[in-house]
Write an enzyme that holds these catalytic residues in place. Sequence first.
Site, short mmCIF file in Angstrom:
data_model
loop_
_atom_site.label_atom_id
_atom_site.label_comp_id
_atom_site.label_asym_id
_atom_site.label_seq_id
_atom_site.Cartn_x
_atom_site.Cartn_y
_atom_site.Cartn_z
N HIS A 1 0.85 -1.21 0.00
CA HIS A 1 0.00 0.00 0.00
C HIS A 1 0.88 1.26 0.00
O HIS A 1 0.66 2.18 -0.79
CB HIS A 1 -0.90 -0.04 1.25
CG HIS A 1 -1.68 1.20 1.48
ND1 HIS A 1 -3.00 1.31 1.14
CD2 HIS A 1 -1.33 2.40 2.02
CE1 HIS A 1 -3.43 2.52 1.46
NE2 HIS A 1 -2.44 3.21 1.99
N GLU A 2 1.89 1.25 0.88
CA GLU A 2 2.76 2.43 0.95
C GLU A 2 3.58 2.60 -0.33
O GLU A 2 3.79 3.72 -0.79
CB GLU A 2 3.70 2.33 2.16
CG GLU A 2 2.99 2.30 3.52
CD GLU A 2 2.10 3.50 3.77
OE1 GLU A 2 2.26 4.52 3.08
OE2 GLU A 2 1.21 3.40 4.63
N HIS B 1 1.62 4.36 -2.95
CA HIS B 1 1.62 5.83 -2.75
C HIS B 1 2.91 6.44 -3.29
O HIS B 1 2.90 7.51 -3.87
CB HIS B 1 1.50 6.16 -1.26
CG HIS B 1 0.09 6.13 -0.74
ND1 HIS B 1 -0.95 6.73 -1.39
CD2 HIS B 1 -0.44 5.57 0.37
CE1 HIS B 1 -2.07 6.55 -0.70
NE2 HIS B 1 -1.80 5.84 0.36
N GLU C 1 -6.44 6.46 -1.18
CA GLU C 1 -6.27 5.33 -0.25
C GLU C 1 -6.87 4.05 -0.86
O GLU C 1 -6.26 2.99 -0.78
CB GLU C 1 -6.95 5.63 1.09
CG GLU C 1 -6.31 6.76 1.86
CD GLU C 1 -4.86 6.48 2.24
OE1 GLU C 1 -4.51 5.32 2.49
OE2 GLU C 1 -4.08 7.45 2.25
#
Lengths: 558, 185
Positions: free
Chosen positions: A160-161, A164, A237
């Site tokens: 997930h990070e 980003h 997100e």
Amino acid sequence: MAFTFVEIEEHRTRNVLVLFVLLGVLYFLSIVALVWGSRLILGIPLRPSPGAYGSMLLVALLAACVHWLFSTHDLIGRVVGAVMAKPLEPGDTYHQRLKNIVEEVGVATGGRYRIEPYIMPTAALNACAVSDFNNRAAIIVTEGLLARSSRAQLEGVVGHEAAHIASGDSLARSIFCGLFGLHEEALKRLSGLFKGRAGTDMLRGRGGALVLFVMVVLWVTTTAKRLCELCLSREQEYRADAVAVRLTRNPLALAEALHLIDGHWRGVGAQGESLATLFIVDVGGDRLADTSGLVADWFSTHPPTHRRIEALLGMTSVSPKNFAELMAQHHQRPRTPVPEPAQTESPARWLAWGGEEWQGPFDLDALLALPSFTPSSWVRREGRVGAQPAYQDPPLLEALQRRYGQDGPVTPLPATACPRCHVTLTRTRYEGVPLDTCPACRGCYAMPDQVTRVLAREEFAFPERIRRLAALLPTDPRTRQRLVKTYGQYPWARMKSRQCPTCRSAVVRKFFTNAYLVEVEQCWMCGLTWFDPDELELLQYLYEQAKARGASAFLEPG
Amino acid sequence: MGIVGFVLLILVVALVLWFFGAYNGLVQMRQQVENAWSQIDVQLKRRHDLIPNLVEAVKGYLSHERQTLENVIKARQQAVDATNIKDKMQAENFLTQTLRSLFAVSERYPDLKANHNVMALQEELTSTENRISFARQFYNEQTMRLNTTVESVPTNVVAGMTGFNKAEFFEVDDAAHRQAPPVKF
């Protein structure tokens, strides 16, 4: 919507310029307001001219440039410092796992980004990413999340990070935090000084200009922060979750990780709220984050976590009811028993070095009766190859200590010797943390951050003797208070004669923390702590008991 | 030169510039595919280096699982010896399957879990498996980009004239690996 790192790279948004324009506009508006306001107060007529506005625009651009350069310099280092994150410790098994996962994700991005893993020494559960203009990035995970999540769950969080980072969200958010978030807290504190009478006096005196300057910067900072938060979409997100799923092919693990984080303490210190946009789940300061609707969509940076979990579960065959059962099982997963130290054989006889050849074998009494035998004599156990000084052999040391008592000769200790048995310490792992442990008495040295890691982890079960030891500790608040007052208030009065093996400073006998009455020997300067056998496990047990009772006293040593 | 000639000249210049641009784009994509393949190679090499250490560490515990260990060693040797991409893919997929069976077997031996060295090696191998998988995903994405460009109009003309061919996907035999969750947001 782009789901792979190659697609993301193609559709990468470059909205960093917007932040600079916003900063310039806000500085321009505040300078115009200042000039007009001061003219009105001083009674000077307003004569707006293009030249004056041009000058004000130049000053605003200059201020914005200075603000930008100052705020974006060493962005990663400043964010890492603000959340007190630390590099990983080589040899720690949990840290090694995080390092591996971050490197795996680096492979998935085609090696475009230099992603460094960091750890936040806190029991809270959260994670964040920060990046800069040079394709450098950092993924910061809290010790609590590392300890409580499985490998698959951690892969989801890191994925997930990384999404980003690859999409450019992380860069925009990092700059946003560098421009506004990191200064907000300091400016708020500074502006607090100007309140009340002291502030009024300052305004009248020479400090008036400084007060006004700080107020202007604070206004620009907070207004820009609010405006930028409006621009940050909750969609980002969801998109990062989707990319993580595409990468790891395990939506259930990411849903589990989000559920874990959401159900625990997520705060990450004083700077946490101002850096909230960087984190995977809101740090807890934003009430809107858990709600839906137009207002929440506009003003909150994180979507409700339950919505994200629902979306992830939609990709699996697990229903929300089954998911709740799964998570209950996860919380009650069995802990492995602590491996008992290997029992050393009790040799009946030793060989002693006579200067030219080995003599013996002798039993313990015969060896001690030898006239040439001293604690420094070289001995070796019968049937073994390695030789060592007598004081390094635990049964011999015990016998020598009995012989010499308190008045016996003092043997100079090597830096890595046990302060009790004088045996050379060996490197062992407890809860994945490498600790220098005495092979004879099982006592160990630990730095405060290592203790934090041990406390955050729940791999091993506690033996019955630890429970019995914990039951012996006083529970009556008055007795505890008296003990803390007597022994905890002036620890320097209980200074030990020995020095810290790391920094050579004084060592004192004190409670590790007044919340749990476990007495340890700690270095006054560097905090290196000697735990006698069972003391570290006892501290961990007491900490977990307090957490289970819902006690708010979280132990954050160091 | 009349206006028609001038327009024609501009068109020819634009066409030549577009041709160069398309050719450079194809070259860049082919380089990226080659780079992605070398990334897979690095990770495969890492796996080949780890396996002998793992087998050495576990063979004391798994004395009754000789066949499984021999399969792993054999599969590793086949993967090391493979020369072309197709053989390499087959050998690596077989090695993945044998390693999976080794991990499944090792679950039955609790003593293995208490050995720090074995657990550290297993973590390294798990990490390498993930790296191979991610590197393969990245390679396939780059391959898809190149193949799409090579087959699309009008870049297929440039590709045909300059000898650009489609790259080969790194495919997986294992059905469990094929099954990707449907991503819906």
